[in-house]
Design a protein around this motif. Structure first.
Motif, PDB file in Angstrom:
ATOM      1  N   GLY A  99       0.840  -1.200   0.000  1.00 21.96           N
ATOM      2  CA  GLY A  99       0.000   0.000   0.000  1.00 21.96           C
ATOM      3  C   GLY A  99       0.866   1.238   0.000  1.00 21.96           C
ATOM      4  O   GLY A  99       2.102   1.151  -0.095  1.00 21.96           O
ATOM      5  N   GLN A 100       0.205   2.395   0.128  1.00 22.14           N
ATOM      6  CA  GLN A 100       0.890   3.691   0.051  1.00 22.14           C
ATOM      7  C   GLN A 100       2.030   3.793   1.076  1.00 22.14           C
ATOM      8  O   GLN A 100       3.092   4.322   0.780  1.00 22.14           O
ATOM      9  N   ALA A 101       1.813   3.247   2.274  1.00 19.41           N
ATOM     10  CA  ALA A 101       2.813   3.393   3.332  1.00 19.41           C
ATOM     11  C   ALA A 101       4.089   2.598   3.044  1.00 19.41           C
ATOM     12  O   ALA A 101       5.118   2.817   3.672  1.00 19.41           O
ATOM     13  N   ASP A 102       4.018   1.666   2.088  1.00 18.71           N
ATOM     14  CA  ASP A 102       5.212   0.902   1.683  1.00 18.71           C
ATOM     15  C   ASP A 102       5.912   1.548   0.502  1.00 18.71           C
ATOM     16  O   ASP A 102       7.001   1.115   0.114  1.00 18.71           O
ATOM     17  N   SER A 103       5.255   2.550  -0.079  1.00 18.98           N
ATOM     18  CA  SER A 103       5.724   3.074  -1.354  1.00 18.98           C
ATOM     19  C   SER A 103       7.084   3.763  -1.219  1.00 18.98           C
ATOM     20  O   SER A 103       7.282   4.622  -0.361  1.00 18.98           O
ATOM     21  N   HIS A 104       8.022   3.354  -2.034  1.00 10.61           N
ATOM     22  CA  HIS A 104       9.363   3.944  -2.054  1.00 10.61           C
ATOM     23  C   HIS A 104      10.032   3.454  -3.329  1.00 10.61           C
ATOM     24  O   HIS A 104       9.925   2.272  -3.667  1.00 10.61           O
ATOM     25  N   PRO A 105      10.740   4.366  -4.034  1.00 14.96           N
ATOM     26  CA  PRO A 105      11.325   3.936  -5.308  1.00 14.96           C
ATOM     27  C   PRO A 105      12.349   2.804  -5.181  1.00 14.96           C
ATOM     28  O   PRO A 105      12.614   2.082  -6.136  1.00 14.96           O
ATOM     29  N   MET A 106      12.931   2.641  -3.989  1.00 19.33           N
ATOM     30  CA  MET A 106      13.992   1.636  -3.847  1.00 19.33           C
ATOM     31  C   MET A 106      13.473   0.266  -3.398  1.00 19.33           C
ATOM     32  O   MET A 106      14.226  -0.704  -3.406  1.00 19.33           O
ATOM     33  N   TRP A 107      12.241   0.188  -2.933  1.00 18.35           N
ATOM     34  CA  TRP A 107      11.754  -1.088  -2.381  1.00 18.35           C
ATOM     35  C   TRP A 107      10.972  -1.858  -3.459  1.00 18.35           C
ATOM     36  O   TRP A 107       9.794  -1.645  -3.653  1.00 18.35           O
ATOM     37  N   VAL A 108      11.660  -2.729  -4.134  1.00 21.84           N
ATOM     38  CA  VAL A 108      11.058  -3.442  -5.262  1.00 21.84           C
ATOM     39  C   VAL A 108      10.919  -4.931  -4.919  1.00 21.84           C
ATOM     40  O   VAL A 108      11.871  -5.549  -4.420  1.00 21.84           O
ATOM     41  N   GLU A 109       9.744  -5.461  -5.185  1.00 21.17           N
ATOM     42  CA  GLU A 109       9.462  -6.874  -4.861  1.00 21.17           C
ATOM     43  C   GLU A 109      10.563  -7.792  -5.419  1.00 21.17           C
ATOM     44  O   GLU A 109      10.949  -7.671  -6.589  1.00 21.17           O
ATOM     45  N   GLY A 110      11.047  -8.690  -4.576  1.00 19.54           N
ATOM     46  CA  GLY A 110      12.059  -9.669  -5.013  1.00 19.54           C
ATOM     47  C   GLY A 110      13.488  -9.146  -4.951  1.00 19.54           C
ATOM     48  O   GLY A 110      14.434  -9.934  -5.025  1.00 19.54           O
TER      49      GLY A 110
END
Ligand SMILES: C[S@@+](CC[C@H](N)C(=O)[O-])C[C@H]1O[C@@H](n2cnc3c(N)ncnc32)[C@H](O)[C@@H]1O
Length: 250
Positions: A99-110
């Motif tokens: 969700g929005q609170a996880d949003s960050h350009p560096m945090w990409v699944e996997g």
């Protein structure tokens, strides 16, 4: 001035090489300073725990690469602190943003994934024995019980906790796991406390703000920063704080 055709072709290439060398050097320098910031943090934190006579385990949430895990091990041994180490990670990289609170350009699944086997060989390469630590593999929704001290083979007496799982949603799960394990004098550290979104409070900081809101028994005293990105806190029992402030009246 007219450059010969050959020179015209070469200048941009040369500039590109200079630019890419400069970027490479910048990245290398930031990686060096970020590593040093963490090393300094672990040395000070374990020194303080040892000096204040606070025994207990070290638990790390987010361990791929084993950089901070190795630093923690080295600092604990150097300060003669007897912490046993715990590594909690999916060993499959980051879960999806929830969700929005996880949003960050560096945090990409996997991203940031390392197999348990590779993690163990990195640890072995610096002399860590498998008996020095326990690795708990899996996503936190499966490996951390929401509350209580009931699950066997989990730490119950912690001296230092290092939260480096980036995402808000993961940090919420870690803090729920920690809630019944809080103890006066222990240190709780967040590697990404200042890694937030441009337009909202998010990530580890938001998880901590919400957690503090519901905390009646323990306060968090700001302690050591970790480089430019992280922050740590000393846990204080509110009953002891009140007694210190008001004498035996409380
Ligand atoms: C930044 S990396 C950790 C880096 C490590 N501390 C180091 O210094 O090498 C973040 C880690 O958090 C883990 N992680 C994040 N959310 C998780 C979750 N919900 N369950 C399990 N692991 C998670 C990822 O697998 C990833 O390895």
């Amino acid at each position: 001035m007219n450059f010969p055709q050959e020179l015209k072709r070469l200048v941009p290439v040369k500039l590109r090489v200079i630019r890419s060398n400069a970027i490479h050097a910048l990245r290398r320098d930031s990686a060096y300073y970020e590593h040093e910031g963490r090393r300094e943090f672990f040395q000070k934190a374990f020194r303080g725990l040892q000096f204040n006579g606070i025994p207990g385990d070290y638990a790390e949430f987010g361990c791929c690469g084993a950089m901070t895990f190795r630093l923690a091990y080295a600092a604990a041994r150097q300060c003669a602190h007897s912490a046993r180490l715990w590594a909690f990670d999916s060993f499959q990289g980051l879960p999806p943003q929830a969700g929005q609170a996880d949003s960050h350009p560096m945090w990409v699944e996997g991203d940031m994934s390392m197999s348990l086997k590779d993690f163990r060989s990195v640890c072995a390469s610096v002399g860590m024995k498998e008996s020095d630590y326990t690795a708990v593999a899996g996503f936190y929704g499966d490996t951390l019980e929401p509350a209580g001290l009931s699950t066997p083979n989990r730490p119950d007496r912690l001296a230092l906790v290092y939260i480096d799982c980036d995402l808000y949603s993961s940090t919420v799960q870690v803090l729920q796991f920690l809630a019944p394990r809080l103890r006066h004098g222990m240190v709780v550290a967040f590697d990404d406390y200042f890694c937030t979104s441009a337009d909202a409070v998010s990530g580890e900081r938001l998880a901590m703000l919400e957690f503090l809101d519901g905390q009646t028994d323990f306060a968090f005293l700001p302690y050591l920063p970790i480089g430019w990105h992280g922050m740590s806190f000393i846990v204080e029992n509110r009953r002891l704080l009140n007694r210190a402030a008001h004498g035996e009246k409380v």
